[in-house]
Motif scaffolding. Structure first.
Motif, PDB file in Angstrom:
ATOM      1  N   VAL A   1       1.140  -1.290   0.110  1.00 39.43           N
ATOM      2  CA  VAL A   1      -0.109  -0.056  -0.092  1.00 39.43           C
ATOM      3  C   VAL A   1       0.650   1.076   0.007  1.00 39.43           C
ATOM      4  O   VAL A   1       1.936   1.263   0.682  1.00 39.43           O
ATOM      5  N   GLY A   2       0.516   2.288  -0.841  1.00 38.64           N
ATOM      6  CA  GLY A   2       1.166   3.432  -0.867  1.00 38.64           C
ATOM      7  C   GLY A   2       1.432   3.911  -2.211  1.00 38.64           C
ATOM      8  O   GLY A   2       0.308   3.700  -2.918  1.00 38.64           O
ATOM      9  N   ASN A   3       2.486   4.628  -2.549  1.00 39.50           N
ATOM     10  CA  ASN A   3       2.213   5.341  -4.048  1.00 39.50           C
ATOM     11  C   ASN A   3       2.371   4.264  -5.145  1.00 39.50           C
ATOM     12  O   ASN A   3       2.066   4.335  -5.988  1.00 39.50           O
ATOM     13  N   ALA A   4       3.517   3.351  -4.903  1.00 36.02           N
ATOM     14  CA  ALA A   4       3.767   2.177  -5.903  1.00 36.02           C
ATOM     15  C   ALA A   4       2.511   1.805  -6.443  1.00 36.02           C
ATOM     16  O   ALA A   4       2.492   1.820  -7.759  1.00 36.02           O
ATOM     17  N   PRO A   5       1.612   1.007  -5.909  1.00 38.77           N
ATOM     18  CA  PRO A   5       0.469   0.624  -6.542  1.00 38.77           C
ATOM     19  C   PRO A   5      -0.252   1.478  -7.468  1.00 38.77           C
ATOM     20  O   PRO A   5      -0.708   1.226  -8.896  1.00 38.77           O
ATOM     21  N   SER A   6      -0.435   2.663  -7.041  1.00 39.93           N
ATOM     22  CA  SER A   6      -1.006   3.846  -8.016  1.00 39.93           C
ATOM     23  C   SER A   6      -0.096   4.177  -8.975  1.00 39.93           C
ATOM     24  O   SER A   6      -0.748   4.262 -10.207  1.00 39.93           O
ATOM     25  N   TYR A   7       1.166   4.253  -8.959  1.00 37.48           N
ATOM     26  CA  TYR A   7       1.823   4.564 -10.260  1.00 37.48           C
ATOM     27  C   TYR A   7       1.743   3.538 -11.109  1.00 37.48           C
ATOM     28  O   TYR A   7       1.572   3.675 -12.291  1.00 37.48           O
ATOM     29  N   PHE A   8       1.971   2.276 -10.544  1.00 37.64           N
ATOM     30  CA  PHE A   8       1.681   1.124 -11.595  1.00 37.64           C
ATOM     31  C   PHE A   8       0.264   0.999 -12.188  1.00 37.64           C
ATOM     32  O   PHE A   8       0.184   1.004 -13.513  1.00 37.64           O
ATOM     33  N   LEU A   9      -0.741   1.340 -11.633  1.00 38.32           N
ATOM     34  CA  LEU A   9      -2.141   1.282 -12.265  1.00 38.32           C
ATOM     35  C   LEU A   9      -2.233   2.435 -13.133  1.00 38.32           C
ATOM     36  O   LEU A   9      -2.994   2.301 -14.131  1.00 38.32           O
ATOM     37  N   VAL A  10      -2.033   3.793 -12.793  1.00 39.13           N
ATOM     38  CA  VAL A  10      -1.821   5.027 -13.711  1.00 39.13           C
ATOM     39  C   VAL A  10      -1.131   4.502 -15.055  1.00 39.13           C
ATOM     40  O   VAL A  10      -1.597   4.616 -16.080  1.00 39.13           O
ATOM     41  N   PHE A  11      -0.056   3.786 -14.603  1.00 43.82           N
ATOM     42  CA  PHE A  11       0.916   3.260 -15.920  1.00 43.82           C
ATOM     43  C   PHE A  11       0.072   2.397 -16.832  1.00 43.82           C
ATOM     44  O   PHE A  11      -0.075   2.442 -18.099  1.00 43.82           O
ATOM     45  N   ILE A  12      -0.591   1.431 -16.422  1.00 36.22           N
ATOM     46  CA  ILE A  12      -1.424   0.335 -16.887  1.00 36.22           C
ATOM     47  C   ILE A  12      -2.509   0.968 -17.869  1.00 36.22           C
ATOM     48  O   ILE A  12      -2.736   0.724 -19.055  1.00 36.22           O
ATOM     49  N   GLY A  13      -3.322   1.992 -17.083  1.00 34.08           N
ATOM     50  CA  GLY A  13      -4.204   2.746 -17.830  1.00 34.08           C
ATOM     51  C   GLY A  13      -3.718   3.804 -18.787  1.00 34.08           C
ATOM     52  O   GLY A  13      -4.525   3.818 -19.925  1.00 34.08           O
ATOM     53  N   ALA A  14      -2.581   4.365 -18.770  1.00 32.97           N
ATOM     54  CA  ALA A  14      -2.248   5.155 -19.888  1.00 32.97           C
ATOM     55  C   ALA A  14      -1.435   4.643 -20.917  1.00 32.97           C
ATOM     56  O   ALA A  14      -1.573   5.083 -22.112  1.00 32.97           O
ATOM     57  N   VAL A  15      -0.602   3.490 -20.683  1.00 30.29           N
ATOM     58  CA  VAL A  15       0.251   3.354 -21.693  1.00 30.29           C
ATOM     59  C   VAL A  15      -0.318   2.618 -23.019  1.00 30.29           C
ATOM     60  O   VAL A  15       0.156   2.883 -23.877  1.00 30.29           O
ATOM     61  N   PHE A  16      -1.475   2.042 -23.022  1.00 23.87           N
ATOM     62  CA  PHE A  16      -1.999   1.367 -24.238  1.00 23.87           C
ATOM     63  C   PHE A  16      -2.307   2.625 -25.246  1.00 23.87           C
ATOM     64  O   PHE A  16      -2.104   2.425 -26.423  1.00 23.87           O
ATOM     65  N   PRO A  17      -3.335   3.448 -24.714  1.00 24.85           N
ATOM     66  CA  PRO A  17      -3.680   4.549 -25.714  1.00 24.85           C
ATOM     67  C   PRO A  17      -2.613   5.008 -26.345  1.00 24.85           C
ATOM     68  O   PRO A  17      -2.469   5.507 -27.465  1.00 24.85           O
ATOM     69  N   VAL A  18      -1.544   5.416 -25.636  1.00 27.56           N
ATOM     70  CA  VAL A  18      -0.304   6.125 -26.092  1.00 27.56           C
ATOM     71  C   VAL A  18       0.349   5.431 -27.121  1.00 27.56           C
ATOM     72  O   VAL A  18       0.880   5.414 -28.223  1.00 27.56           O
ATOM     73  N   PHE A  19       0.448   4.123 -26.658  1.00 30.48           N
ATOM     74  CA  PHE A  19       1.234   3.129 -27.563  1.00 30.48           C
ATOM     75  C   PHE A  19       0.533   2.966 -28.917  1.00 30.48           C
ATOM     76  O   PHE A  19       1.042   3.143 -29.947  1.00 30.48           O
ATOM     77  N   VAL A  20      -0.817   2.634 -28.634  1.00 34.93           N
ATOM     78  CA  VAL A  20      -1.544   2.269 -30.036  1.00 34.93           C
ATOM     79  C   VAL A  20      -1.628   3.543 -30.841  1.00 34.93           C
ATOM     80  O   VAL A  20      -1.345   3.282 -32.143  1.00 34.93           O
ATOM     81  N   ASN A  21      -1.846   4.713 -30.247  1.00 35.44           N
ATOM     82  CA  ASN A  21      -1.831   5.847 -31.212  1.00 35.44           C
ATOM     83  C   ASN A  21      -0.542   6.004 -31.939  1.00 35.44           C
ATOM     84  O   ASN A  21      -0.385   6.455 -33.102  1.00 35.44           O
ATOM     85  N   THR A  22       0.784   5.861 -31.261  1.00 36.72           N
ATOM     86  CA  THR A  22       2.030   6.197 -31.813  1.00 36.72           C
ATOM     87  C   THR A  22       2.403   5.173 -32.940  1.00 36.72           C
ATOM     88  O   THR A  22       2.583   5.596 -33.826  1.00 36.72           O
ATOM     89  N   PHE A  23       1.845   3.796 -32.515  1.00 38.67           N
ATOM     90  CA  PHE A  23       2.059   2.773 -33.540  1.00 38.67           C
ATOM     91  C   PHE A  23       1.258   3.177 -34.964  1.00 38.67           C
ATOM     92  O   PHE A  23       1.745   3.152 -36.103  1.00 38.67           O
ATOM     93  N   THR A  24      -0.036   3.614 -34.706  1.00 37.58           N
ATOM     94  CA  THR A  24      -0.812   3.742 -35.629  1.00 37.58           C
ATOM     95  C   THR A  24      -0.275   4.996 -36.522  1.00 37.58           C
ATOM     96  O   THR A  24      -0.288   5.155 -37.804  1.00 37.58           O
ATOM     97  N   ALA A  25       0.249   6.050 -35.855  1.00 32.29           N
ATOM     98  CA  ALA A  25       0.823   7.124 -36.512  1.00 32.29           C
ATOM     99  C   ALA A  25       1.928   6.931 -37.296  1.00 32.29           C
ATOM    100  O   ALA A  25       2.171   7.240 -38.557  1.00 32.29           O
ATOM    101  N   VAL A  26       2.862   6.059 -36.865  1.00 33.71           N
ATOM    102  CA  VAL A  26       4.089   5.645 -37.598  1.00 33.71           C
ATOM    103  C   VAL A  26       3.581   4.847 -38.807  1.00 33.71           C
ATOM    104  O   VAL A  26       4.114   5.231 -39.806  1.00 33.71           O
TER     105      VAL A  26
END
Ligand code: ADP
Ligand code: MG
Lengths: 250, 272
Positions: free
Chosen positions: A115-140
């Motif tokens: 419990v603390g900051n680490a699980p939040s960092y991780f969950l935000v990462f999981i939520g945000a990484v896919f749209p960024v990845f998919v859009n960058t991939f599609t763009a290139v």
């Protein structure tokens, strides 16, 4: 301007109806406190400093998780967009992980990080990484081949090609991915704090629910909404500055 | 400046190109055994109906694609990849929309690692030569199609290439702009003495600009005939009324008509 005016009318109309329902006793004021009561709760929480503390805790978490997600999402998107063999390897993994909702990662995140900051960092990462990845991939993948060819025949090496062609050509599609990613990240941080943190807006809502302080619960929700709205607007402003050249072609 | 006929610049040796589109289907034969040489300083037009493989041949010469058979030599060396001795002007301009006209034109110099001060001076000079002075700070979406193509011509000339390859550069422009830009290219090519390979499907444009018109057949593209254009250079607008010019355009049209008719018939059938 008419659009903005209608937006303001709609917003205040919504507040007015909510207030009317509460004043006329149509809704139980314990289950849904009126806007005035909620505003009072916001003021009280601000004055005693607890709201500011929780907001800062949540913002710090979403910021860290989102930055890591943006960096990794863009990097992986660029590499897999450019190299077919890399995308052949990575795409199936990404497509299998992507449908898992961030909330479903919460138990394992607590197991891994406590419990603390680490699980939040991780969950935000999981939520945000896919749209960024998919859009960058599609763009290139969608970059005009003749722009790449033009750069090559003018003598561009790999680093100039990346910096002056691939990245700027992709930005108009990467940016919406970042905006969506930040929005999801903001939802994820609150969800994470409901169970896996001892500060933050999610934690504040959870505490007040236990204490049956509904006005404070709704005050927390309103704060989440306002901050999410503000973040999206800021991103939009930043986006228009950086990719102004593409505005008129949309 | 190099006078035409000084030496051999490009040598296309037995170039064929097949595209494999789908498994189990026969490949598309785009080019079949093309042999062609281009002398230093020569202006060659590649003329043929659309779909005959002109762009494919130009892309192979640029180094963007590899031939299925044969090879292309530039100053005697086989072409393996694009390099700045052969720059390209594209039909869709292919300007970088996130760069101003000035930045687009400077790109080839930036790629050489030249310092910003020197490259700005050189780029401004070329921008003036294509009559775009005053538009340096505009973005491509803020200027007309004709101006975009001028910018893209300047961008291709700036790295001082041996050969400029132009792929239907005026195909997307209206008739008047097209004529003006033809005259511009006639002047620039006479001024700079660059070797030019100019792809077009317009007979008039081919004859007006070139020292030699290379006529291609419908797919698979082969070389059908070549016409030497004896008009002096630089080409000027009055030459369009020259008796020899008119006659040559007409003869080419007569000989190409069956090919192109067949082409548009099959296009029409494909549409129905
Ligand atoms: N990448 C490709 N894949 C498959 N077929 C192609 C490809 N590029 C061109 N072709 C085909 O090759 C033929 C010649 O094309 P192209 O060189 O573009 O002709 P042109 O420039 O003379 O119009 C056309 O039939 C076209 O459909
Ligand atoms: Mg073509």
């Amino acid at each position: 301007m008419a659009t903005r005016l209608r937006g303001v009318v709609g917003f205040f109309g919504f507040i007015a109806i909510w207030q009317a329902l509460a004043s006329l006793g149509v809704v139980n004021s314990f289950l849904l406190p009126s806007p005035l009561v909620v505003a009072g709760a916001v003021i009280d929480l601000t004055v005693d400093g607890s709201l500011g503390r929780h907001v800062l805790a949540s913002l710090e978490r979403v910021f860290v998780g989102f930055l890591v997600a943006a960096a990794i999402g863009i990097l992986l998107g660029l590499v897999t967009g450019w190299s077919r063999s890399t995308s052949d390897v990575l795409k199936p993994i990404v497509e299998a992980l992507r449908p898992i909702p961030p909330i479903a990662w919460t138990p394992i995140a607590i197991l891994w990080f406590g419990v603390g900051n680490a699980p939040s960092y991780f969950l935000v990462f999981i939520g945000a990484v896919f749209p960024v990845f998919v859009n960058t991939f599609t763009a290139v993948r969608g970059i005009d081949r003749s722009q790449i060819n033009a750069a090559l025949c003018l003598g561009a090496g790999p680093s100039l090609l990346l910096r002056d062609v691939l990245i700027p050509a992709s930005l108009p599609i990467i940016f919406p991915g970042l905006r969506i990613g930040l929005g999801i990240g903001w939802m994820c941080v609150v969800a994470a704090e409901l169970i896996a943190a001892e500060s933050g807006l999610g934690y504040m809502i959870q505490q007040n629910r236990v204490l049956l302080q509904t006005p404070n619960v709704v005050a927390g929700m309103v704060t989440i909404g306002v901050i999410g709205f503000g973040m999206s607007a800021l991103m939009g402003l930043f986006e228009r500055r950086v990719i102004g050249w593409s505005q008129s072609t949309r | 400046m190099t006078a035409p006929g000084n030496g051999l610049q490009l040598k296309i040796e037995g170039v064929s190109k097949r595209y494999f589109v789908r498994r189990g289907q026969p490949p598309i034969q785009a080019l079949e055994r093309i042999d062609l040489t281009v002398r230093t300083g020569e202006f060659v037009s590649l003329l043929g109906p659309s779909g005959c493989g002109k762009s494919t041949l130009l892309n192979i010469v640029a180094g963007f694609q590899q031939p299925s058979e044969g090879r292309v030599l530039h100053n005697g060396e086989p072409i393996m990849r694009p390099d700045r001795r052969r720059t390209v002007v594209f039909q869709d301009y292919a300007l970088f929309p996130w760069m101003t006209v000035q930045q687009n034109v400077e790109f080839g110099l930036k790629a050489q690692g030249m310092d910003p001060g020197s490259r700005a001076v050189i780029a401004r000079d070329f921008i003036a030569r294509v009559h775009l002075s005053g538009f340096e700070d505009r973005y491509p979406h803020e200027i007309s199609g004709g101006m975009k193509q001028r910018a893209s011509i300047a961008r291709a000339l700036v790295p001082n290439p041996d050969v400029v390859l132009m792929d239907e550069p005026f195909g997307a422009l209206d008739a008047q702009t097209r004529v003006l830009l033809q005259e511009e290219v006639a002047r620039l090519s006479a001024d700079t003495g660059k070797t030019v390979v100019f792809v077009t499907h317009s007979i008039e444009e081919a004859v007006f600009l070139a020292d030699r018109v290379v006529v291609m057949t419908t797919r698979p593209g082969r070389i059908r005939s070549q016409v030497e254009v004896k008009l002096p250079r630089p080409r000027v607008p009055e030459m369009r009324y020259d008796a020899w010019f008119i006659q040559t355009v007409q003869q080419l049209w007569q000989s190409l008509k069956p090919d192109w008719q067949e082409r548009s018939d099959s296009d029409a059938k494909a549409r129905h």
